[in-house]
Write a protein that holds these residues in place. Structure first.
Motif, PDB file in Angstrom:
ATOM      1  N   PRO A  48      30.533   0.203   5.832  1.00  0.00           N
ATOM      2  CA  PRO A  48      29.274   0.958   5.882  1.00  0.00           C
ATOM      3  C   PRO A  48      28.966   1.686   4.575  1.00  0.00           C
ATOM      4  N   TYR A  49      29.998   2.155   3.883  1.00  0.00           N
ATOM      5  CA  TYR A  49      29.775   2.843   2.609  1.00  0.00           C
ATOM      6  C   TYR A  49      29.179   1.873   1.592  1.00  0.00           C
ATOM      7  N   PHE A 113      28.708   3.057  11.145  1.00  0.00           N
ATOM      8  CA  PHE A 113      27.966   4.118  10.459  1.00  0.00           C
ATOM      9  C   PHE A 113      28.201   5.483  11.105  1.00  0.00           C
ATOM     10  N   VAL A 114      28.444   5.482  12.415  1.00  0.00           N
ATOM     11  CA  VAL A 114      28.824   6.736  13.069  1.00  0.00           C
ATOM     12  C   VAL A 114      30.152   7.231  12.493  1.00  0.00           C
ATOM     13  N   TRP A 115      31.114   6.325  12.339  1.00  0.00           N
ATOM     14  CA  TRP A 115      32.392   6.708  11.742  1.00  0.00           C
ATOM     15  C   TRP A 115      32.189   7.249  10.329  1.00  0.00           C
ATOM     16  N   GLN A 119      33.205  10.951   8.987  1.00  0.00           N
ATOM     17  CA  GLN A 119      34.126  11.115   7.869  1.00  0.00           C
ATOM     18  C   GLN A 119      33.487  11.901   6.719  1.00  0.00           C
ATOM     19  N   PHE A 120      32.202  11.715   6.528  1.00  0.00           N
ATOM     20  CA  PHE A 120      31.502  12.426   5.456  1.00  0.00           C
ATOM     21  C   PHE A 120      31.567  13.935   5.693  1.00  0.00           C
ATOM     22  N   PHE A 121      31.316  14.351   6.932  1.00  0.00           N
ATOM     23  CA  PHE A 121      31.339  15.785   7.227  1.00  0.00           C
ATOM     24  C   PHE A 121      32.764  16.329   7.258  1.00  0.00           C
ATOM     25  N   GLU A 127      34.446  12.751  -0.685  1.00  0.00           N
ATOM     26  CA  GLU A 127      35.352  12.389  -1.769  1.00  0.00           C
ATOM     27  C   GLU A 127      36.408  11.400  -1.258  1.00  0.00           C
ATOM     28  N   GLY A 128      36.531  10.302  -1.972  1.00  0.00           N
ATOM     29  CA  GLY A 128      37.469   9.255  -1.578  1.00  0.00           C
ATOM     30  C   GLY A 128      36.989   8.415  -0.411  1.00  0.00           C
ATOM     31  N   LEU A 129      35.728   8.594  -0.018  1.00  0.00           N
ATOM     32  CA  LEU A 129      35.202   7.896   1.146  1.00  0.00           C
ATOM     33  C   LEU A 129      35.055   6.400   0.900  1.00  0.00           C
ATOM     34  N   ALA A 130      34.761   6.016  -0.342  1.00  0.00           N
ATOM     35  CA  ALA A 130      34.579   4.599  -0.661  1.00  0.00           C
ATOM     36  C   ALA A 130      35.852   3.808  -0.395  1.00  0.00           C
TER      37      ALA A 130
END
Length: 284
Positions: A48-49, A113-115, A119-121, A127-130
């Motif tokens: 999704p990212y 996309f929910v996940w 994770q973003f919040f 940071e490091g989400l990619a």
């Protein structure tokens, strides 16, 4: 169900036949890619990212990624899923089976996309989400969608027997219950947040299907046989024949060697087979 019927009348003509076969052919493409360059599959997973950063094709190409490595057991399982998927399509109709399968895929995409949002919040800005998104993208696969096909088959044909380990006959409903218990255990006690989201989103189509259709989806083997015989009778009786004898009622379906002729001495369009063409009483 009435709303489904209304939608089917409007959009049923767009339904895709043999959807199970198409899904297996997608796996074949994935296995070929895996053998040629396995790393290329990383650009096809449901990340999704990466989708939000321009790699839109991942919304569709993730169905190509095989759910497991290729071996004899996998081939047997694919053939099994093809058979049960085809049985569901014949029983439900092509349109309803399309809705079931595509809704499972849609819920899986939305779940990814929910996940990502959660994770973003939790990470306080992503940071490091990619890197994390790429790692977990393989979990958002068609594995649980295939599982939903089996659960739907078990709910629709609970008394059908299959050979466990090719030896032990067992009704498919017990295998469905066993898979349900395993999925429940995995959801509650194994994995983390991403595992729960993957299971819930991929099987949401079955949950909706079961609770909206549970009162009239069960079919026994005898019901399946009666339904198939009924369809054959309908096709046989609804076929329009070109010729029919006005005396004995025989058509070209009864004997393809029969010859038919119209009688010029009868008032009206009366057609007779070769046995009654010269022996009938003329209609005046």
């Amino acid at each position: 169900m009435n709303e489904m019927s209304n939608f089917e009348k409007r959009f049923g003509k767009y339904a895709i036949s043999n959807l199970s076969l198409i899904l297996i052919l997608c796996y074949v493409v994935g296995y070929v890619i895996q053998m040629v360059n396995g790393n290329f599959l990383l650009y096809l997973t449901l990340d999704p990212y990466a989708v939000l950063h321009g790699q839109i094709w991942r919304i569709f190409t993730w169905v190509i990624v095989p759910p497991s490595s290729l071996d004899p057991f996998t081939i047997i399982m694919l053939l099994f899923y093809y058979n049960i998927g085809t049985s569901l399509e014949r029983t439900w109709g092509t349109y309803r089976y399309n809705v079931y399968l595509f809704s499972g895929m849609l819920f899986t995409v939305l779940g990814s996309f929910v996940w990502l949002g959660i994770q973003f919040f939790l990470s306080g800005g992503g940071e490091g989400l990619a890197a994390t998104s790429l790692i977990v993208s393989a979990l958002f696969s068609t594995y649980y969608i295939n599982m939903s096909i089996f659960l739907a088959f078990a709910a629709t044909f609970p008394d059908v027997q299959v050979l466990l380990m090719f030896i032990i006959p067992v009704k498919v409903k017990w295998l469905g219950i066993l898979d349900g218990l395993v999925l429940t255990y995995d959801f509650l006690f194994r994995g983390g947040l991403v595992t729960r989201i993957v299971i819930l989103s991929s099987l949401l189509n079955f949950v909706i299907f079961f609770f909206t259709s549970r009162s009239h989806i069960h079919m026994s083997p005898k019901q399946m046989k009666r339904r198939a015989e009924f369809k054959q009778d309908i096709r046989r009786n609804s076929r329009v024949t070109k010729h029919k004898c006005a005396i004995c009622g025989q058509t070209e379906d009864d004997d393809p060697n029969l010859e038919f002729r119209f009688c010029s001495k009868c008032n009206g369009n009366y057609e007779y087979c070769q046995e009654h063409l010269f022996t009938h009483t003329h209609v005046k």
